[in-house]
Design a protein around this motif. Structure first.
Motif, short mmCIF file in Angstrom:
data_model
loop_
_atom_site.label_atom_id
_atom_site.label_comp_id
_atom_site.label_asym_id
_atom_site.label_seq_id
_atom_site.Cartn_x
_atom_site.Cartn_y
_atom_site.Cartn_z
N PRO A 1 0.81 -1.23 0.00
CA PRO A 1 0.00 0.00 0.00
C PRO A 1 0.84 1.27 0.00
CG PRO A 1 -0.02 -1.04 2.16
CD PRO A 1 0.62 -2.02 1.22
N GLN A 2 2.12 1.15 0.42
CA GLN A 2 2.99 2.33 0.46
C GLN A 2 3.47 2.75 -0.91
OE1 GLN A 2 3.85 -0.77 1.16
NE2 GLN A 2 6.06 -1.13 1.17
N ALA A 3 3.35 1.87 -1.89
CA ALA A 3 3.81 2.18 -3.25
C ALA A 3 2.63 2.62 -4.11
CB ALA A 3 4.49 0.96 -3.86
N GLY A 4 2.38 3.91 -4.12
CA GLY A 4 1.26 4.45 -4.87
C GLY A 4 1.35 4.19 -6.36
N GLU A 5 2.57 4.02 -6.85
CA GLU A 5 2.76 3.75 -8.28
C GLU A 5 2.11 2.42 -8.68
OE1 GLU A 5 6.01 6.44 -6.90
OE2 GLU A 5 5.13 4.56 -6.18
N VAL A 6 2.17 1.42 -7.79
CA VAL A 6 1.58 0.12 -8.10
C VAL A 6 0.06 0.26 -8.20
CG1 VAL A 6 1.30 -2.27 -7.38
CG2 VAL A 6 3.47 -1.10 -6.97
N ALA A 7 -0.52 0.99 -7.27
CA ALA A 7 -1.97 1.22 -7.30
C ALA A 7 -2.37 1.96 -8.57
CB ALA A 7 -2.39 2.02 -6.06
N LYS A 8 -1.51 2.88 -8.99
CA LYS A 8 -1.80 3.64 -10.22
C LYS A 8 -1.78 2.72 -11.44
CE LYS A 8 -2.38 7.32 -12.77
NZ LYS A 8 -3.68 8.05 -12.76
N ILE A 9 -0.84 1.78 -11.47
CA ILE A 9 -0.77 0.83 -12.58
C ILE A 9 -2.05 -0.01 -12.64
CG2 ILE A 9 0.41 -1.25 -13.42
CD1 ILE A 9 3.04 0.03 -12.38
N VAL A 10 -2.52 -0.44 -11.46
CA VAL A 10 -3.77 -1.20 -11.41
C VAL A 10 -4.93 -0.37 -11.94
CG1 VAL A 10 -5.45 -2.32 -9.89
CG2 VAL A 10 -3.00 -2.62 -9.48
N GLU A 11 -5.00 0.88 -11.49
CA GLU A 11 -6.07 1.79 -11.93
C GLU A 11 -6.04 1.95 -13.45
OE1 GLU A 11 -7.15 6.55 -11.65
OE2 GLU A 11 -5.86 5.67 -10.11
N LEU A 12 -4.86 2.14 -13.99
CA LEU A 12 -4.73 2.30 -15.44
C LEU A 12 -5.11 1.01 -16.17
CD1 LEU A 12 -1.34 4.24 -15.42
CD2 LEU A 12 -3.49 5.10 -16.39
N GLY A 13 -4.75 -0.14 -15.57
CA GLY A 13 -5.06 -1.41 -16.19
C GLY A 13 -6.55 -1.65 -16.34
N TYR A 14 -7.32 -1.12 -15.42
CA TYR A 14 -8.77 -1.29 -15.48
C TYR A 14 -9.49 -0.10 -16.12
CZ TYR A 14 -8.72 -5.47 -12.53
OH TYR A 14 -8.52 -6.74 -12.04
N SER A 15 -8.73 0.88 -16.60
CA SER A 15 -9.35 2.11 -17.12
C SER A 15 -9.87 1.97 -18.55
CB SER A 15 -8.33 3.25 -17.07
OG SER A 15 -7.26 3.04 -17.98
N ALA A 16 -9.45 0.92 -19.24
CA ALA A 16 -9.88 0.75 -20.63
C ALA A 16 -10.48 -0.63 -20.84
CB ALA A 16 -8.70 0.94 -21.58
N GLY A 17 -11.61 -0.69 -21.51
CA GLY A 17 -12.26 -1.97 -21.76
C GLY A 17 -11.45 -2.84 -22.70
N LEU A 18 -11.38 -4.13 -22.39
CA LEU A 18 -10.64 -5.09 -23.22
C LEU A 18 -11.52 -5.55 -24.36
CD1 LEU A 18 -8.97 -7.16 -20.34
CD2 LEU A 18 -7.97 -5.29 -21.67
N LYS A 19 -11.62 -4.70 -25.37
CA LYS A 19 -12.51 -4.99 -26.49
C LYS A 19 -11.95 -4.37 -27.77
CE LYS A 19 -15.28 -0.94 -25.22
NZ LYS A 19 -16.60 -0.47 -24.75
N LEU A 20 -12.44 -4.84 -28.88
CA LEU A 20 -12.05 -4.29 -30.17
C LEU A 20 -12.56 -2.86 -30.31
CD1 LEU A 20 -12.74 -7.28 -32.61
CD2 LEU A 20 -10.60 -6.70 -31.45
N ASN A 21 -11.92 -2.12 -31.21
CA ASN A 21 -12.33 -0.74 -31.49
C ASN A 21 -12.26 0.16 -30.26
OD1 ASN A 21 -12.94 -1.56 -34.17
ND2 ASN A 21 -14.98 -2.22 -33.52
N ASN A 22 -11.27 -0.11 -29.42
CA ASN A 22 -11.08 0.73 -28.23
C ASN A 22 -9.60 1.17 -28.16
OD1 ASN A 22 -12.00 1.99 -25.87
ND2 ASN A 22 -11.39 0.28 -24.58
N LYS A 23 -9.07 1.43 -29.32
CA LYS A 23 -7.63 1.66 -29.46
C LYS A 23 -7.12 2.85 -28.65
CE LYS A 23 -4.26 1.62 -33.24
NZ LYS A 23 -4.13 1.65 -34.72
N LYS A 24 -7.78 3.96 -28.74
CA LYS A 24 -7.32 5.16 -28.06
C LYS A 24 -7.22 4.96 -26.56
CE LYS A 24 -8.46 9.99 -27.09
NZ LYS A 24 -9.46 11.08 -27.28
N ALA A 25 -8.26 4.43 -25.95
CA ALA A 25 -8.28 4.23 -24.51
C ALA A 25 -7.23 3.21 -24.06
CB ALA A 25 -9.68 3.78 -24.06
N LEU A 26 -7.08 2.14 -24.82
CA LEU A 26 -6.13 1.09 -24.47
C LEU A 26 -4.69 1.58 -24.58
CD1 LEU A 26 -7.93 -1.86 -26.26
CD2 LEU A 26 -7.40 -1.79 -23.82
N LEU A 27 -4.38 2.33 -25.64
CA LEU A 27 -3.02 2.84 -25.80
C LEU A 27 -2.70 3.93 -24.79
CD1 LEU A 27 -2.59 2.93 -29.69
CD2 LEU A 27 -1.67 1.28 -28.06
#
Length: 351
Positions: free
Chosen positions: A284-310
């Motif tokens: 929990p002390q490493a905010g960067e790890v939490a940020k990576i998780v947040e970013l990982g879930y920020s874009a839907g894993l689907k076709l035609n979602n290029k901008k959000a995924l990149l």
């Protein structure tokens, strides 16, 4: 939720259906995402600047001995003779495996000879540390002196120059991981969907880097092949997960067909972000790890979602670099239970 519905068979011949995308978006790349670290497809090395493993072997004799016994080396002869490789090549309409750039980029070390690409070895030094023509002499000449007479300041300047010229050193964990995952997560949609090539291996940075390819022998003059420290293994593990997530997101972003490739990459991204979520809970002390998780879930894993995924992938890249710059892993002991132990290493490390 994954945007992919799937069913596996025992032979891993997957039939895939992609849920119809309702929201249509204008897909484009931000200018900043055109940088080298944001390529979803593996960038072809500069074959003109490959010096080959023999140039490295002059000084790194023990390391070369270790490499020659590894699958990275033996693939040079074994892969083109493989029935599975030939089957894939036939589907891709590749006549000669050692003459097609699609195979050369990941499976071989290749030089330009007589204006043609010629594989000279398997996966070797420059596959990880980058093409060496510009930095090979700089990094090894001790500032024009000898190892004993070169000052610390001169040594630091020499390494800085070598890095500027493109050398990827062991401390550059993110760059090394990018090289690993750029092949172990297969970067070609057609190669998977048409050729039937596996979409990637069960690669994990600690268990593979500490297995048969481990070659920490330079500073001991070849006397011992030291294990990575506990702190380094922690950083390797976290960086590996982050780069796997980043790479998989980029792969989903460029997927165009509702077939095996898109599904496999989406599943890989989902698995990586779930593992990273466990790391975040442990640290929990490493905010960067939490940020990576947040970013990982920020874009839907689907076709035609290029901008959000990149965009998410780019954020993970910059956050990973910030994490590595800030921590050495010494205070990350809580993540140890998540890291594969020696029984999980890929091959036996040479001692």
């Amino acid at each position: 939720m994954l945007g992919f519905h799937y069913m596996d068979t025992c032979h891993d011949r997957t039939r895939i259906h992609v849920v119809k995308v309702i929201v249509l978006a204008t897909v484009f790349l931000l200018a900043a995402i055109a940088s080298a670290t944001s390529q979803a497809v593996k960038k072809e090395p500069n074959f003109k600047k490959i010096v080959g493993p023999n140039a490295c072997a002059e000084c790194h004799k023990k390391t070369t001995e270790i490499w020659k016994k590894s699958h990275h080396s033996t693939t040079f002869k074994k892969m083109p003779r493989s029935k599975e490789a030939r089957k894939i090549a036939n589907k891709m309409k590749i006549k000669r495996i050692k003459s097609e750039s699609l195979c050369l980029t990941c499976h071989f070390t290749t030089q330009i000879k007589r204006k043609k690409k010629k594989p000279i070895a398997g996966i070797s030094c420059e596959s990880c540390h980058s093409a060496g023509k510009d930095w090979e002499k700089v990094h090894s000449e001790f500032s024009g002196k000898t190892e004993k007479t070169e000052s610390k300041a001169e040594e630091a300047k020499r390494w800085k120059k070598a890095e500027k010229l493109g050398m990827i050193r062991p401390a550059a964990i993110y760059k090394l991981a990018k090289n690993c995952y750029s092949c172990h997560v297969v970067p070609q949609e057609k190669l998977v969907n048409v050729g039937g090539h596996p979409a990637g291996s069960s690669f994990e940075l600690v268990s593979w880097s500490q297995g048969e390819v481990r070659h920490n022998v330079w500073y001991s003059k070849g006397k011992s092949n030291n294990k990575a420290s506990a702190g380094r293994k922690r950083i390797l593990y976290i960086t590996g997960l982050a780069v796997e997530l980043e790479t998989a997101l980029r792969s989903v972003a460029v997927a165009t067909k509702s077939k095996v490739y898109a599904f496999r990459m989406a599943r890989r991204a989902d698995a990586a972000r779930k593992k990273m979520k466990k790391v975040a809970a442990a640290l929990p002390q490493a905010g960067e790890v939490a940020k990576i998780v947040e970013l990982g879930y920020s874009a839907g894993l689907k076709l035609n979602n290029k901008k959000a995924l990149l965009t998410a992938a780019k954020g993970i890249a910059s956050t990973s670099l910030a994490l590595i710059a800030k921590y050495d892993g010494s205070t990350f002991g809580a993540v140890d239970p998540l890291i594969p132990n020696e029984s999980k290493y890929k091959g036996k490390p040479p001692e």
